[in-house]
Design a protein around this motif. Structure first.
Motif, PDB file in Angstrom:
ATOM      1  N   VAL A 127      -1.236   9.980  -7.991  1.00 21.13           N
ATOM      2  CA  VAL A 127      -1.599   9.108  -6.857  1.00 21.13           C
ATOM      3  C   VAL A 127      -1.231   7.656  -7.154  1.00 21.13           C
ATOM      4  O   VAL A 127      -1.654   7.088  -8.165  1.00 21.13           O
ATOM      5  CB  VAL A 127      -3.110   9.215  -6.562  1.00 21.13           C
ATOM      6  CG1 VAL A 127      -3.454   8.386  -5.329  1.00 21.13           C
ATOM      7  CG2 VAL A 127      -3.503  10.673  -6.354  1.00 21.13           C
ATOM      8  N   SER A 128      -0.476   7.072  -6.254  1.00 21.09           N
ATOM      9  CA  SER A 128      -0.120   5.653  -6.340  1.00 21.09           C
ATOM     10  C   SER A 128      -1.016   4.861  -5.395  1.00 21.09           C
ATOM     11  O   SER A 128      -1.700   5.429  -4.536  1.00 21.09           O
ATOM     12  CB  SER A 128       1.336   5.465  -5.930  1.00 21.09           C
ATOM     13  OG  SER A 128       1.473   5.808  -4.558  1.00 21.09           O
ATOM     14  N   LYS A 129      -0.995   3.542  -5.537  1.00 21.45           N
ATOM     15  CA  LYS A 129      -1.805   2.706  -4.662  1.00 21.45           C
ATOM     16  C   LYS A 129      -1.409   2.879  -3.185  1.00 21.45           C
ATOM     17  O   LYS A 129      -2.298   3.001  -2.334  1.00 21.45           O
ATOM     18  CB  LYS A 129      -1.694   1.241  -5.096  1.00 21.45           C
ATOM     19  CG  LYS A 129      -2.687   0.329  -4.444  1.00 21.45           C
ATOM     20  CD  LYS A 129      -3.090  -0.821  -5.351  1.00 21.45           C
ATOM     21  CE  LYS A 129      -4.213  -1.650  -4.748  1.00 21.45           C
ATOM     22  NZ  LYS A 129      -3.837  -2.304  -3.489  1.00 21.45           N
ATOM     23  N   PRO A 130      -0.089   2.908  -2.855  1.00 25.79           N
ATOM     24  CA  PRO A 130       0.257   3.117  -1.430  1.00 25.79           C
ATOM     25  C   PRO A 130      -0.292   4.432  -0.878  1.00 25.79           C
ATOM     26  O   PRO A 130      -0.740   4.484   0.279  1.00 25.79           O
ATOM     27  CB  PRO A 130       1.791   3.122  -1.444  1.00 25.79           C
ATOM     28  CG  PRO A 130       2.169   2.336  -2.662  1.00 25.79           C
ATOM     29  CD  PRO A 130       1.098   2.613  -3.682  1.00 25.79           C
ATOM     30  N   ASN A 174       4.975   1.952  -9.340  1.00 20.38           N
ATOM     31  CA  ASN A 174       3.532   2.004  -9.122  1.00 20.38           C
ATOM     32  C   ASN A 174       2.831   2.696 -10.285  1.00 20.38           C
ATOM     33  O   ASN A 174       3.361   3.644 -10.862  1.00 20.38           O
ATOM     34  CB  ASN A 174       3.234   2.793  -7.848  1.00 20.38           C
ATOM     35  CG  ASN A 174       3.454   1.955  -6.616  1.00 20.38           C
ATOM     36  OD1 ASN A 174       2.974   0.821  -6.542  1.00 20.38           O
ATOM     37  ND2 ASN A 174       4.198   2.486  -5.657  1.00 20.38           N
ATOM     38  N   ALA A 175       1.609   2.258 -10.600  1.00 19.02           N
ATOM     39  CA  ALA A 175       0.807   2.933 -11.615  1.00 19.02           C
ATOM     40  C   ALA A 175       0.207   4.205 -11.016  1.00 19.02           C
ATOM     41  O   ALA A 175       0.013   4.297  -9.805  1.00 19.02           O
ATOM     42  CB  ALA A 175      -0.303   2.011 -12.087  1.00 19.02           C
ATOM     43  N   ILE A 176      -0.064   5.182 -11.897  1.00 15.43           N
ATOM     44  CA  ILE A 176      -0.782   6.379 -11.458  1.00 15.43           C
ATOM     45  C   ILE A 176      -2.279   6.064 -11.567  1.00 15.43           C
ATOM     46  O   ILE A 176      -2.767   5.672 -12.633  1.00 15.43           O
ATOM     47  CB  ILE A 176      -0.397   7.592 -12.321  1.00 15.43           C
ATOM     48  CG1 ILE A 176       1.093   7.908 -12.110  1.00 15.43           C
ATOM     49  CG2 ILE A 176      -1.266   8.798 -11.970  1.00 15.43           C
ATOM     50  CD1 ILE A 176       1.613   9.047 -12.969  1.00 15.43           C
ATOM     51  N   LEU A 177      -2.989   6.263 -10.463  1.00 18.66           N
ATOM     52  CA  LEU A 177      -4.405   5.844 -10.421  1.00 18.66           C
ATOM     53  C   LEU A 177      -5.327   6.831 -11.136  1.00 18.66           C
ATOM     54  O   LEU A 177      -5.101   8.043 -11.112  1.00 18.66           O
ATOM     55  CB  LEU A 177      -4.849   5.672  -8.971  1.00 18.66           C
ATOM     56  CG  LEU A 177      -4.062   4.619  -8.178  1.00 18.66           C
ATOM     57  CD1 LEU A 177      -4.595   4.533  -6.747  1.00 18.66           C
ATOM     58  CD2 LEU A 177      -4.120   3.256  -8.856  1.00 18.66           C
TER      59      LEU A 177
END
Lengths: 359, 182
Positions: free
Chosen positions: A45-48, B3-6
């Motif tokens: 899961v990315s922020k977007p 993007n980072a992985i949450l």
């Protein structure tokens, strides 16, 4: 160039336009390495992606939606969104995940030690209302799955939230002896179109056909295949026999959800029975005598209450307490008279949760 | 910059406290008040009854008994307060399931932080869950007594035998000879 090679070249063009599979693999393996997975691959899961989930609800990401006092953990909307995305949900499923989690935590056993239990109980999640068509739930054959994205990913999201949000991991705070097949995999969309009765959500207090979720923890399930009996009372006796099995009974009172196929439900309705009539018929008859229970080492069940007085060898001990002890749902295809008896772990809250709409 | 992985995991909040202190041990059990916190699991009562009886015989303790409100979760604050007011030590058990073993460890940690030495008794199948709960409650490495699993199926005689076998471990958890009396 042979025809096969031409096809291969065309396929390669399509693949070239697709995302990098090696990068996808690294992201998936990263999630495994962090201990987040239930065993199957997760969607990283990315922020977007998170933002897309949060955009489906008016609720504050910081809002706490569940607390397990005994493990000292709270779960908020933000964590629920990440876990739902990881489970493979589409963003538009998120309001259903929130409603399902709320419905499940209304079950007293879920708030107590249910998720840590040696029984390894699993939620039964039931969806009602127009959301079933809007999100593409399976409302027909193969109700218990697999094969349909919302039905498969929403219960998985709940399981991941318990694992990651509450920190309840197998062999540590989760102590299931064997667990049960279908754990975190069952989300039924009621077949309202072929049900002769009111939807389950209405029994749970959400009226007017609104979209809603009902949930409770379950122990196990067993089906009743009775497709040749013309007499509805014979069929009810078949249900009575299955419900009266002793194996999963450990307390004086228990609960079962009856997931009826359309054919059985319509047979009962054609005989003039309401849901309540079916419930009352079974409430009176499901159980065993004290002698039978004692012979199977279950004398503890034949008591007036938990640790109460033994009712005696001759006394017929009823297993079910009242109508909320036996919620009735209609699910599956109208192609054979096969229904499911689902044993509830503790007790259904008797309530359903309306699915929140963004204003 | 990709993007980072949450991270989907929660942080420890509400009930979990950092570094829960362990209560000072007693110099001796002689004449002390022992509270038995019985978790309602099958055979927990006869097991703890026997532990209490042996302590009365050997140390002249006074035993009081109390049943856990809910075996699956830690005791509420008012019960903890009463236990602390009414006893010099508490013995709790028998943890023989997922939630009740964790709850026994959690009760132990909370009572210790309130100044009471505790001996929690759990069956050896549930060591990982008791350890995890204790760590979550700010007491990693929390000590408790174990007995072989299962206890629920034992006959009355066997339960008494087990209680006698675990007695030394229970006493060792509560007492530290040479400890100055508070």
């Amino acid at each position: 160039m042979t025809a096969a090679n031409t096809d291969r070249a065309a396929a390669d063009d399509v693949v070239a336009a697709a995302p990098d599979p090696d990068e996808a693999r690294r992201a998936i393996e990263y999630c495994y390495s962090r201990g987040w997975s239930d065993g199957l691959p997760l969607v990283p899961v990315s922020k977007p992606l998170l933002e897309e989930f949060l955009a489906t609800t008016d609720r504050d990401p910081e809002e706490i939606i569940g607390s397990l006092e005994q493990v000292g953990k709270d779960v908020n909307v933000y964590l629920a969104a990440i876990n739902a995305a990881m489970a493979g949900c589409k963003p538009e499923y998120f309001p259903v995940v929130l409603a399902a989690f709320e419905a499940l935590l209304r079950d007293r056993a879920a708030r107590g030690g249910g998720f840590q239990s040696t029984s390894g109980p699993s939620p039964l999640i039931v969806v009602n209302g127009p959301v079933r068509q809007q999100l593409g739930f399976n409302t027909a054959g193969g109700a218990f799955g697999p094969g349909f994205r919302p039905n498969a990913t929403i219960p998985r999201a709940i399981g991941l939230l318990v694992r990651n949000g509450f920190g309840i991991h197998p062999h540590v705070l989760e102590q299931a002896t064997q667990g049960l097949p279908g754990r975190w995999q069952v989300c039924l969309a009621e077949n309202e179109e072929e049900s002769p009765w009111e939807p389950l959500a209405e029994n749970g207090g959400v009226t007017g056909g609104a979209s809603a979720v009902t949930a409770t923890l379950t122990r196990t399930m067993e089906f009743v295949d009775n497709r040749h009996a013309p007499n509805y009372e014979d069929v009810l006796r078949d249900f009575q026999d299955t419900i009266s099995r002793v194996g999963s009974q450990i307390f004086p009172l228990s609960s079962v959800a009856l997931v009826l196929c359309p054919e059985h439900a319509q047979m009962f309705a054609d005989a003039g029975l309401s849901k309540q009539d079916v419930q009352n018929w079974l409430l009176e008859r499901c159980g065993r005598t004290g002698a039978e229970l004692t012979r199977m080492g279950k004398a503890e069940v034949a008591r007036k209450s938990f640790r109460g007085e033994y009712e005696g060898d001759e006394a017929f001990h009823k297993f079910l307490a009242g109508p909320t002890s036996i919620p009735v749902v209609v699910a599956g295809a109208k192609n054979a008279a096969i229904s499911m008896v689902v044993r509830i772990f503790g007790e259904w809250s008797g309530t359903s949760v309306a699915i929140g709409e963004k204003k | 910059m990709p993007n980072a992985i949450l991270d989907p995991t929660g942080t420890v909040t509400s009930a979990a406290k950092p570094a829960a202190p362990r209560a000072p041990r007693l110099a001796s059990l002689e004449g002390k008040r022992v509270g038995l916190l019985i978790n309602t699991k099958r055979n927990a009562r006869p097991f703890l009854d026997e532990v209490g009886r042996l302590l009365e015989d050997q140390y002249g303790v006074t035993v009081t008994k109390r049943t856990k409100v809910n075996f699956a979760v830690p005791e509420p604050e008012d019960v903890i307060k009463e236990l602390v007011a009414e006893n010099d030590v508490v013995i709790t058990g028998v943890g023989d399931c997922g939630s009740c073993s964790a709850a026994a460890a959690a009760d132990g940690v909370v009572l210790e932080a309130a100044g009471l030495p505790v001996a929690a008794i759990i069956t050896d199948s549930f060591v990982p869950t008791a350890d995890a709960m204790a760590a979550l409650r700010g007491a990693p490495g929390y000590k408790y007594a174990t007995t072989a699993h299962p206890v629920a199926v034992l006959t009355e005689d066997k339960v008494k035998e087990r209680a006698a076998q675990v007695l030394d471990d229970v006493v060792a958890l509560l007492v530290e000879p040479g400890q100055a009396e508070a």
